[in-house]
Design an enzyme around this catalytic site. Structure first.
Site, mmCIF file in Angstrom:
data_model
loop_
_atom_site.group_PDB
_atom_site.id
_atom_site.type_symbol
_atom_site.label_atom_id
_atom_site.label_comp_id
_atom_site.label_asym_id
_atom_site.label_seq_id
_atom_site.Cartn_x
_atom_site.Cartn_y
_atom_site.Cartn_z
ATOM 1 N N LYS A 10 0.821 -1.214 0.000
ATOM 2 C CA LYS A 10 0.000 0.000 0.000
ATOM 3 C C LYS A 10 0.861 1.274 0.000
ATOM 4 O O LYS A 10 2.064 1.227 0.300
ATOM 5 C CB LYS A 10 -0.930 -0.026 1.218
ATOM 6 C CG LYS A 10 -1.990 -1.142 1.163
ATOM 7 C CD LYS A 10 -2.971 -1.014 2.321
ATOM 8 C CE LYS A 10 -4.059 -2.063 2.277
ATOM 9 N NZ LYS A 10 -5.056 -1.889 3.372
ATOM 10 N N TYR A 50 -12.701 -1.289 -3.389
ATOM 11 C CA TYR A 50 -13.206 -1.447 -2.016
ATOM 12 C C TYR A 50 -14.727 -1.246 -1.937
ATOM 13 O O TYR A 50 -15.241 -0.923 -0.859
ATOM 14 C CB TYR A 50 -12.488 -0.474 -1.072
ATOM 15 C CG TYR A 50 -11.106 -0.944 -0.652
ATOM 16 C CD1 TYR A 50 -10.940 -2.071 0.158
ATOM 17 C CD2 TYR A 50 -9.968 -0.261 -1.042
ATOM 18 C CE1 TYR A 50 -9.683 -2.507 0.554
ATOM 19 C CE2 TYR A 50 -8.691 -0.687 -0.644
ATOM 20 C CZ TYR A 50 -8.570 -1.803 0.151
ATOM 21 O OH TYR A 50 -7.318 -2.229 0.546
ATOM 22 N N PHE A 58 -15.314 4.500 7.384
ATOM 23 C CA PHE A 58 -13.940 4.830 6.989
ATOM 24 C C PHE A 58 -13.728 4.756 5.468
ATOM 25 O O PHE A 58 -12.594 4.885 5.006
ATOM 26 C CB PHE A 58 -12.935 3.902 7.702
ATOM 27 C CG PHE A 58 -13.181 2.426 7.479
ATOM 28 C CD1 PHE A 58 -12.724 1.791 6.332
ATOM 29 C CD2 PHE A 58 -13.850 1.673 8.430
ATOM 30 C CE1 PHE A 58 -12.942 0.444 6.118
ATOM 31 C CE2 PHE A 58 -14.067 0.307 8.232
ATOM 32 C CZ PHE A 58 -13.617 -0.300 7.071
ATOM 33 N N THR A 92 -5.569 -7.159 10.588
ATOM 34 C CA THR A 92 -5.826 -5.844 9.972
ATOM 35 C C THR A 92 -5.218 -4.709 10.794
ATOM 36 O O THR A 92 -4.582 -3.807 10.257
ATOM 37 C CB THR A 92 -7.353 -5.619 9.835
ATOM 38 O OG1 THR A 92 -7.920 -6.734 9.153
ATOM 39 C CG2 THR A 92 -7.662 -4.343 9.082
ATOM 40 N N ARG A 103 2.414 -6.810 8.730
ATOM 41 C CA ARG A 103 1.733 -5.666 9.348
ATOM 42 C C ARG A 103 2.339 -5.318 10.704
ATOM 43 O O ARG A 103 2.434 -4.143 11.068
ATOM 44 C CB ARG A 103 0.236 -5.933 9.436
ATOM 45 C CG ARG A 103 -0.456 -5.713 8.078
ATOM 46 C CD ARG A 103 -1.874 -6.170 8.088
ATOM 47 N NE ARG A 103 -2.634 -5.696 6.923
ATOM 48 C CZ ARG A 103 -3.809 -6.188 6.571
ATOM 49 N NH1 ARG A 103 -4.358 -7.171 7.281
ATOM 50 N NH2 ARG A 103 -4.440 -5.706 5.525
ATOM 51 N N ASN A 113 -2.077 0.217 6.814
ATOM 52 C CA ASN A 113 -1.569 -1.067 7.314
ATOM 53 C C ASN A 113 -0.710 -1.838 6.304
ATOM 54 O O ASN A 113 -0.660 -3.063 6.324
ATOM 55 C CB ASN A 113 -2.712 -1.913 7.877
ATOM 56 C CG ASN A 113 -3.779 -2.207 6.850
ATOM 57 O OD1 ASN A 113 -3.664 -1.811 5.692
ATOM 58 N ND2 ASN A 113 -4.814 -2.919 7.265
ATOM 59 N N HIS A 116 -2.269 -5.379 1.505
ATOM 60 C CA HIS A 116 -3.596 -5.970 1.321
ATOM 61 C C HIS A 116 -3.440 -7.443 1.010
ATOM 62 O O HIS A 116 -2.462 -7.854 0.382
ATOM 63 C CB HIS A 116 -4.318 -5.285 0.145
ATOM 64 C CG HIS A 116 -5.542 -6.024 -0.308
ATOM 65 N ND1 HIS A 116 -6.754 -5.916 0.334
ATOM 66 C CD2 HIS A 116 -5.734 -6.927 -1.320
ATOM 67 C CE1 HIS A 116 -7.645 -6.699 -0.259
ATOM 68 N NE2 HIS A 116 -7.049 -7.324 -1.274
ATOM 69 N N GLU A 127 -10.030 -9.864 -7.777
ATOM 70 C CA GLU A 127 -9.055 -8.788 -7.544
ATOM 71 C C GLU A 127 -7.885 -8.880 -8.527
ATOM 72 O O GLU A 127 -7.395 -7.859 -9.018
ATOM 73 C CB GLU A 127 -8.586 -8.843 -6.086
ATOM 74 C CG GLU A 127 -9.718 -8.449 -5.124
ATOM 75 C CD GLU A 127 -9.373 -8.620 -3.650
ATOM 76 O OE1 GLU A 127 -8.245 -9.057 -3.319
ATOM 77 O OE2 GLU A 127 -10.244 -8.310 -2.823
HETATM 78 P P1 GDP Z 1 -8.212 -6.576 5.618
HETATM 79 O O1 GDP Z 1 -8.898 -7.655 4.818
HETATM 80 O O2 GDP Z 1 -7.345 -7.134 6.725
HETATM 81 O O3 GDP Z 1 -7.443 -5.588 4.753
HETATM 82 O O4 GDP Z 1 -9.343 -5.750 6.388
HETATM 83 P P2 GDP Z 1 -10.817 -5.281 5.980
HETATM 84 O O5 GDP Z 1 -11.284 -5.980 4.730
HETATM 85 O O6 GDP Z 1 -11.668 -5.370 7.199
HETATM 86 O O7 GDP Z 1 -10.629 -3.725 5.666
HETATM 87 C C1 GDP Z 1 -10.068 -3.297 4.444
HETATM 88 C C2 GDP Z 1 -9.133 -2.164 4.716
HETATM 89 O O8 GDP Z 1 -9.894 -1.060 5.217
HETATM 90 C C3 GDP Z 1 -8.087 -2.412 5.804
HETATM 91 O O9 GDP Z 1 -6.960 -3.100 5.346
HETATM 92 C C4 GDP Z 1 -7.748 -1.009 6.231
HETATM 93 O O10 GDP Z 1 -6.821 -0.391 5.327
HETATM 94 C C5 GDP Z 1 -9.088 -0.302 6.114
HETATM 95 N N1 GDP Z 1 -9.757 -0.239 7.399
HETATM 96 C C6 GDP Z 1 -10.360 -1.235 8.109
HETATM 97 N N2 GDP Z 1 -10.859 -0.772 9.269
HETATM 98 C C7 GDP Z 1 -10.563 0.561 9.292
HETATM 99 C C8 GDP Z 1 -10.814 1.616 10.223
HETATM 100 O O11 GDP Z 1 -11.405 1.409 11.288
HETATM 101 N N3 GDP Z 1 -10.347 2.860 9.877
HETATM 102 C C9 GDP Z 1 -9.703 3.115 8.707
HETATM 103 N N4 GDP Z 1 -9.273 4.350 8.418
HETATM 104 N N5 GDP Z 1 -9.445 2.148 7.813
HETATM 105 C C10 GDP Z 1 -9.871 0.890 8.100
#
Ligand code: GDP
Length: 141
Positions: A10, A50, A58, A92, A103, A113, A116, A127
């Site tokens: 990222k 996304y 968010f 995450t 991470r 983070n 992805h 994807e």
């Molecule tokens: P992942 O599959 O581990 O990437 O997690 P998710 O699918 O739940 O979320 C997708 C992405 O959204 C995450 O990798 C973060 O970059 C972002 N994200 C998730 N939760 C939050 C949050 O609470 N705040 C913000 N700013 N970004 C978030």
């Protein structure tokens, strides 16, 4: 079970100069890189990628961040690739990520983070094809 997954290094990690270190982790973790390229997402590409999170609070922050600078997109191959890559990157939220995960070592917050990883075989296929054409996937060398 599929042997492919999709990864992004990222914009935070690229900006911090960690692209090479993360690329090395990918190789050392036993993934075969089928394709990789450095790109800068448009806001609408990030919103499309996304879309599943479009109702989350968010979403705006996430898509602005993902289109804020260069990132590296990768198609990866390994037995049980989706699960193996999720294990390699960690939780995450980096506070919850296990020692030795990407991470844990490179992410600064739940939003920024570092990497992805696809969460299912079905999404890995979607994807990979969001960013790569079939001819960009290099299978036999
Ligand atoms: P992942 O599959 O581990 O990437 O997690 P998710 O699918 O739940 O979320 C997708 C992405 O959204 C995450 O990798 C973060 O970059 C972002 N994200 C998730 N939760 C939050 C949050 O609470 N705040 C913000 N700013 N970004 C978030």
């Amino acid at each position: 079970m599929s042997n492919r997954t999709f990864a992004i290094i990222k914009p935070d990690a690229v900006r911090n100069g960690d692209t090479g270190k993360i690329y090395d982790r990918i190789l050392k973790s036993g993934f075969n890189i089928l394709s990789a390229k450095l790109i800068k997402l448009t806001l609408s590409q990030a919103e499309g990628f996304y879309a599943v999170h479009s109702e989350r609070p968010f979403f705006g922050e996430l898509t602005e961040f993902m289109s804020s600078g260069k990132c590296m997109v990768l198609a990866l191959e390994k037995d049980n690739a989706v699960l193996e890559w999720r294990k390699t990157i960690g939780a995450t939220n980096p506070i919850e990520a296990d020692e030795g995960t990407i991470r844990k070592d490179f992410a600064t917050s739940v939003g920024e983070n570092a990497v992805h990883g696809s969460d299912s075989d079905e999404n890995a296929t979607i994807e990979i094809s969001y960013f790569f054409t079939g001819s960009e996937i290099i299978q036999n060398s």
